[in-house]
Design a protein around this motif. Structure first.
Motif, PDB file in Angstrom:
ATOM      1  N   SER A  98      25.845 -91.547  20.386  1.00  0.00           N
ATOM      2  CA  SER A  98      26.788 -90.695  21.128  1.00  0.00           C
ATOM      3  C   SER A  98      27.972 -90.314  20.256  1.00  0.00           C
ATOM      4  N   GLN A 131      26.242 -87.771  27.715  1.00  0.00           N
ATOM      5  CA  GLN A 131      25.576 -88.946  28.283  1.00  0.00           C
ATOM      6  C   GLN A 131      26.194 -89.269  29.645  1.00  0.00           C
ATOM      7  N   ASP A 180      22.332 -85.737  24.949  1.00  0.00           N
ATOM      8  CA  ASP A 180      22.553 -87.172  24.804  1.00  0.00           C
ATOM      9  C   ASP A 180      22.055 -87.906  26.048  1.00  0.00           C
ATOM     10  N   GLU A 181      20.905 -88.516  25.930  1.00  0.00           N
ATOM     11  CA  GLU A 181      20.294 -89.265  27.032  1.00  0.00           C
ATOM     12  C   GLU A 181      20.222 -88.464  28.330  1.00  0.00           C
TER      13      GLU A 181
HETATM   14 MG   LIG Z   1      25.176 -93.222  23.803  1.00  0.00          MG
END
Ligand SMILES: [Mg+2]
Ligand SMILES: Nc1ncnc2c1ncn2[C@@H]1O[C@H](COP(=O)(O)OP(=O)(O)OP(=O)(O)O)[C@@H](O)[C@H]1O
Lengths: 244, 417
Positions: free
Chosen positions: A41, A85, A170-171
């Motif tokens: 991240s 995220q 991100d995720e």
């Molecule tokens: Mg992360």
């Protein structure tokens, strides 16, 4: 399109990125995996221009321009997009208003005319269908009270509205149910083309079943320690990271 | 501390023909009480963070005939659609440009006093109430009779202008008889170079009536502004108060609401925006004197530069007042390291069957939110405006009368940008 060389970054005096090298060409899909706290991240945020992370060494270039001193809003204008995220909730700011401000800011940066309310609404209604969110979501405050999956779909809605050249997700697959996972994957597949590249940060290979990544990278302790083809993701999911 | 200036001015007032003599006894009584008590000091409860020294040192003169406007004041800058306006200029009533809507009876202070058989309602909750009674100049009394729905809102526009250092002590009585409805707006504007504004507003809402009260405080940057608001509510009454303030060098609002009838409900919403060295201060007391009463306080401040703010919010539930709902929320946004906010929400509960909550937060703009906007291409300054607007918007959102809501929105956006 994106060239990162020996990138070091720190936050509050603690070095987190310790020499990242990565190169992304138009049309490519890169996947970054790695253990919790590895710096994935952080890398995404540094690319998007978050100033609490200080770049101490190295180079980042995006479409030929150095990123180090470029404002986050200009990076977005140049075509960079980060799906967070943990997207923040912003009480008091209407989602539609926010989206319109974003779309028009980016259009202005790119030298296009701003969209009027009617054209914008028509455009956004189409995009809402893609992410299978109903109209009510654009009238609510940004992410306020959205479920985890709804927030992620809202990120994808923003992505497809802003038409970036490079999207860093991100995720975006975490916390999604099976339908949402398919929607997000389709969103990505449909928007992937020869000019548009993606960096996917993920812990699971399940979303990769829906798509064809070009590279899998392993980020550990602030560095990319291994890169390989799609199969590497399976191997990582089976064996974890300790063997690397 | 010396009260000499005020004593001199009080003598002057008693000599002036145009202050009606019937009111002299009540003025004298109030002034002698004021002399005995003096101004609040920072040792007083609820005045700890309120520094009155500049106010005490200035010499303010009572507003005289020469302070009345030379020609009819221009109010085109304060235009709001679909309402009727009463104009008070430096404490002088402007008959030519004033009107009230159908269903509202307008009386002067002395007419009202006569109607009440010389029993003018006055409070002694703070020295500023006493000072107002002693010095009251422009008396405006609005009466809405039984079962009257006043369709058009009424505004009292206070303009203070000019170079002399004056004090203005308006006195408002708003009486709403049972089964009626009124939307009432107080607005304070002008460019006075030195002003002490000390109004007292008394609102009585009888059974089954509703008042929507909007107060806009945009006094000049040299104004010491003291507001004293007293609201008394009876059975089944509803009071919605919205206060927007961005004016004055110093402003303190003393707001007292008494819920004296079952099923009465009050909603207090305040927004204070300050910059420079402004000090904006809210002191709110809501008394639940009856069972089945409901109150809320939503108070927000946005502070730039070296400005300061105070929130004292007290909700008191009396012993036999059961089945009470009371909420208090104070949220403050500090936009500079030198800005300061003092927040003291208090609940004082002497009954057991109550639903009460209170909370206070003071913080800076959320960095994550700012970055979120920027990462979507929105320039930082624009993101800043959007986020601050997002913070303040909820306070004024429920105003029912659209033109005034838009008017305030516009002021708010200009202020933020
Ligand atoms: Mg992360
Ligand atoms: N503001 C901060 N102050 C101190 N440490 C920080 C700060 N922000 C991040 N870190 C640390 O940096 C490291 C990398 O964090 P990062 O969020 O990049 O990890 P990640 O690889 O994305 O992990 P995950 O898979 O759990 O999302 C972590 O050890 C984290 O605690």
């Amino acid at each position: 399109m994106l060239k990162i060389k020996n990138l070091h970054a720190q936050v509050e005096g603690k070095e987190i990125l310790k020499g990242v090298n990565l190169s992304v060409k138009p049309g490519e899909l890169h996947v970054i995996m790695g253990p919790n706290g590895a710096g994935k991240s952080t890398l995404a945020n540094v690319l998007a221009g978050r100033d609490k992370f200080e770049v101490t060494q190295g180079k980042m270039e995006f479409s030929g321009n150095s990123l180090v001193d470029m404002l986050p809003e200009n990076r977005a204008g140049e075509g960079m997009f980060l799906s967070f995220q943990y997207p923040v909730a912003i009480p008091g700011v209407n989602n539609m208003y926010f989206l319109k401000a974003a779309v028009n800011a980016v259009r202005k940066y790119r030298g296009d005319d701003e969209l009027d309310a009617v054209t914008f609404l028509k455009m956004i209604r189409e995009k809402l269908k893609v992410v299978e969110l109903d109209d009510s979501f654009i009238h609510r405050p940004v992410n306020e009270g959205f479920s985890g999956g709804e927030k992620k779909r809202n990120e994808i809605l923003q992505m497809i509205s802003l038409e970036p050249k490079l999207a860093i997700l991100d995720e975006t697959d975490s916390g999604l149910d099976i339908d949402a996972l398919r929607i997000v994957a389709e969103g990505i597949n449909n928007y992937r083309n020869n000019d548009r590249a993606f960096i996917l940060i993920t812990h699971y290979q399940r979303m990769l079943n829906y798509m064809k990544p070009d590279f899998i990278h392993v980020l550990m302790n602030g560095k990319i320690v291994k890169s390989g083809p799609k199969e590497l993701a399976h191997e990582l999911e089976e064996k974890g990271y300790s063997w690397i | 501390m010396s009260l000499t200036n005020f004593q001199n001015e009080f003598q002057k007032l008693l000599d002036r023909k145009y202050f009606s003599p019937e009111l002299h006894p009540v003025r004298k009584d109030a002034f002698s009480k004021f002399e005995a008590i003096g101004f609040p000091t920072q040792k007083w409860e609820n005045w700890r963070f309120t520094n009155l020294s500049a106010l005490k040192e200035n010499h303010y003169l009572i507003s005289e005939v020469k302070d009345a406007p030379q020609k009819t004041p221009d109010i085109s800058n304060y235009k709001i659609e679909d309402l009727q306006t009463i104009v008070i200029y430096n404490g002088h009533f402007q008959q030519d440009i004033s009107s009230v809507p159908e269903g509202v009876q307008l009386l002067t202070g002395s007419e009202y006093n006569e109607l009440k058989n010389n029993q003018l309602n006055h409070s002694e909750k703070s020295p500023f109430d006493l000072l107002n009674t002693a010095f009251m100049d422009s008396g405006v009394c609005l009466i809405v009779g039984k079962n009257t729905i006043v369709g058009t809102p009424v505004r009292i526009l206070f303009i203070s202008d000019g170079d002399s250092s004056i004090m203005v002590n308006p006195r408002l009585h708003i009486d709403i008889e049972s089964g009626s409805l009124l939307t009432f707006i107080e607005e304070y504007v002008g460019n006075a170079t030195s002003l002490f504004q000390n109004e007292a507003v008394y609102i009585t809402i009888e059974k089954n009536s509703e008042v929507e009260h909007i107060r806009i405080q945009s006094s000049s940057e040299n104004t010491h502004h003291m507001a004293n608001l007293h609201v008394e509510q009876f059975e089944d009454s509803q009071y919605n108060f919205y206060q927007y303030e961005d004016g004055g060098k110093f402003s303190r609002n003393n707001i007292y609401v008494d819920l004296n009838g079952e099923n009465s409900e009050c909603r207090i919403n305040c927004l204070s925006l300050s910059r420079g060295t402004q000090h904006l201060d809210n002191n709110i007391v809501v008394n639940h004197n009856c069972p089945h009463t409901d109150s809320s306080q939503i108070v927000k401040s946005v502070l730039f530069d070296k400005s300061t703010g105070v929130f004292n919010g007290r909700t008191v539930v009396q012993k036999d007042a059961q089945k009470i709902v009371a909420h208090q929320s104070n949220k403050n946004l500090l936009l500079s390291k030198s800005a300061k906010m003092n927040s003291n929400p208090q609940l004082e509960i002497y009954a057991d069957d109550v639903k009460c909550s209170h909370g206070s937060t003071t913080g800076q703009l959320d960095d994550d939110a700012l970055f979120y906007f920027q990462s979507r291409g929105i320039p930082k300054n624009e993101a800043f405006v959007l986020l601050v607007s997002g913070f303040v918007i909820e306070v004024m959102e429920k105003i029912k009368f659209e033109p005034i809501k838009n008017y305030i929105d516009k002021k708010m956006n200009t202020w933020i940008a």
